[in-house]
Design an enzyme around this catalytic site. Structure first.
Site, PDB file in Angstrom:
ATOM      1  N   ARG A  47       0.821  -1.212   0.000  1.00  0.00           N
ATOM      2  CA  ARG A  47       0.000   0.000   0.000  1.00  0.00           C
ATOM      3  C   ARG A  47       0.858   1.267   0.000  1.00  0.00           C
ATOM      4  NH1 ARG A  47      -5.471   0.172   2.532  1.00  0.00           N
ATOM      5  NH2 ARG A  47      -4.540   1.854   3.756  1.00  0.00           N
ATOM      6  N   ARG A  58       0.895  12.923  -9.379  1.00  0.00           N
ATOM      7  CA  ARG A  58       0.584  14.334  -9.132  1.00  0.00           C
ATOM      8  C   ARG A  58       1.785  15.222  -9.447  1.00  0.00           C
ATOM      9  NH1 ARG A  58      -3.449  15.331  -9.895  1.00  0.00           N
ATOM     10  NH2 ARG A  58      -4.629  14.534  -8.142  1.00  0.00           N
ATOM     11  N   HIS A  61       2.050  15.817 -13.040  1.00  0.00           N
ATOM     12  CA  HIS A  61       1.120  16.863 -13.483  1.00  0.00           C
ATOM     13  C   HIS A  61       1.741  18.249 -13.338  1.00  0.00           C
ATOM     14  CE1 HIS A  61      -2.505  14.068 -12.585  1.00  0.00           C
ATOM     15  NE2 HIS A  61      -2.125  13.972 -13.846  1.00  0.00           N
ATOM     16  N   SER A  89       8.856   1.180   8.316  1.00  0.00           N
ATOM     17  CA  SER A  89       9.851   0.567   9.203  1.00  0.00           C
ATOM     18  C   SER A  89      11.271   0.889   8.781  1.00  0.00           C
ATOM     19  CB  SER A  89       9.670  -0.952   9.227  1.00  0.00           C
ATOM     20  OG  SER A  89      10.018  -1.512   7.964  1.00  0.00           O
ATOM     21  N   SER A 150      -2.254   1.506   8.104  1.00  0.00           N
ATOM     22  CA  SER A 150      -3.101   2.404   7.302  1.00  0.00           C
ATOM     23  C   SER A 150      -2.764   3.869   7.526  1.00  0.00           C
ATOM     24  CB  SER A 150      -4.585   2.181   7.619  1.00  0.00           C
ATOM     25  OG  SER A 150      -5.014   0.932   7.167  1.00  0.00           O
ATOM     26  N   GLU A 153       0.262   4.973   5.463  1.00  0.00           N
ATOM     27  CA  GLU A 153      -0.018   5.065   4.024  1.00  0.00           C
ATOM     28  C   GLU A 153      -0.877   6.286   3.705  1.00  0.00           C
ATOM     29  OE1 GLU A 153      -1.658   1.387   4.625  1.00  0.00           O
ATOM     30  OE2 GLU A 153       0.339   0.518   4.856  1.00  0.00           O
ATOM     31  N   ASP A 161       0.491  15.139  -1.454  1.00  0.00           N
ATOM     32  CA  ASP A 161      -0.420  16.174  -1.951  1.00  0.00           C
ATOM     33  C   ASP A 161      -0.065  17.542  -1.380  1.00  0.00           C
ATOM     34  OD1 ASP A 161      -1.856  14.550  -3.655  1.00  0.00           O
ATOM     35  OD2 ASP A 161      -3.453  14.144  -2.219  1.00  0.00           O
TER      36      ASP A 161
END
Length: 186
Positions: A47, A58, A61, A89, A150, A153, A161
């Site tokens: 992930r 991005r 772009h 890790s 999670s 990620e 972003d």
């Protein structure tokens, strides 16, 4: 019954807390490294790789030449390039091998991870810490109610972003003009 509103508040609170604890100076140095690189390569697994792929897209772009290690059109890395390693890790085998190889070609290596005292430290020129729980369960980590890693990620994606928006504002890029770089064979 489990309530969506309660759960999303937990998740977004974790993300806000985490992003607020990332060192802004470390982020500024990473942004400078990205800007001065001829090409920016990304490596990670699972992930984390998905988050890095979104960041690479991005930045592309915004006119930055980005590549995912292993993609069929990946060029050679040189001393003028940057490898960004995503590994919470800092112990994942494949990213370690790639970072070591990038250093043999005198490329710069930036590690975005949670563990500052890891094997990746030997190959990294720069480290940005996302201070969240990893599979290693170290001290001084932001705990998470979410499954596995999670929070790392998600925070990695939002850090990417944030870097992109910093570039847009720094370079006074017209947001509407970015659509010319968007995929058009869709």
């Amino acid at each position: 019954m489990i309530n969506y509103s309660d759960i999303q508040k937990e998740v977004t609170t974790e993300i806000t807390t985490t992003l607020g604890q990332i060192n802004s100076n470390d982020v500024s140095v990473l942004l400078d490294e990205i800007k001065k690189a001829d090409k920016v390569f990304f490596v990670g697994v699972g992930r984390v790789l998905l988050s890095l792929e979104a960041i690479a897209k991005r930045l592309a772009h915004l006119g930055i030449r980005t590549y995912i290690v292993g993609q069929i059109t990946e060029p050679a890395i040189t001393e003028n390039d940057l490898l960004i390693v995503g590994s919470g890790s800092g112990e994942s085998s494949f990213p370690l091998i790639i970072a070591k190889k990038a250093k043999k070609f005198n490329a710069s290596v930036a590690h975005i991870g949670a563990n500052p005292n890891c094997s990746m430290k030997e190959y990294s020129d720069h480290f940005v810490r996302i201070p969240v729980s990893t599979k290693l369960q170290l001290e001084n980590e932001i705990p998470s109610v979410q499954p596995m890693t999670s929070l790392f990620e998600q925070s990695l994606l939002l850090l990417g972003d944030t870097l992109a928006l910093m570039l847009v504002r720094e370079q006074n890029i017209d947001m509407h003009s970015l659509w010319e770089y968007h995929a058009n064979l869709e």
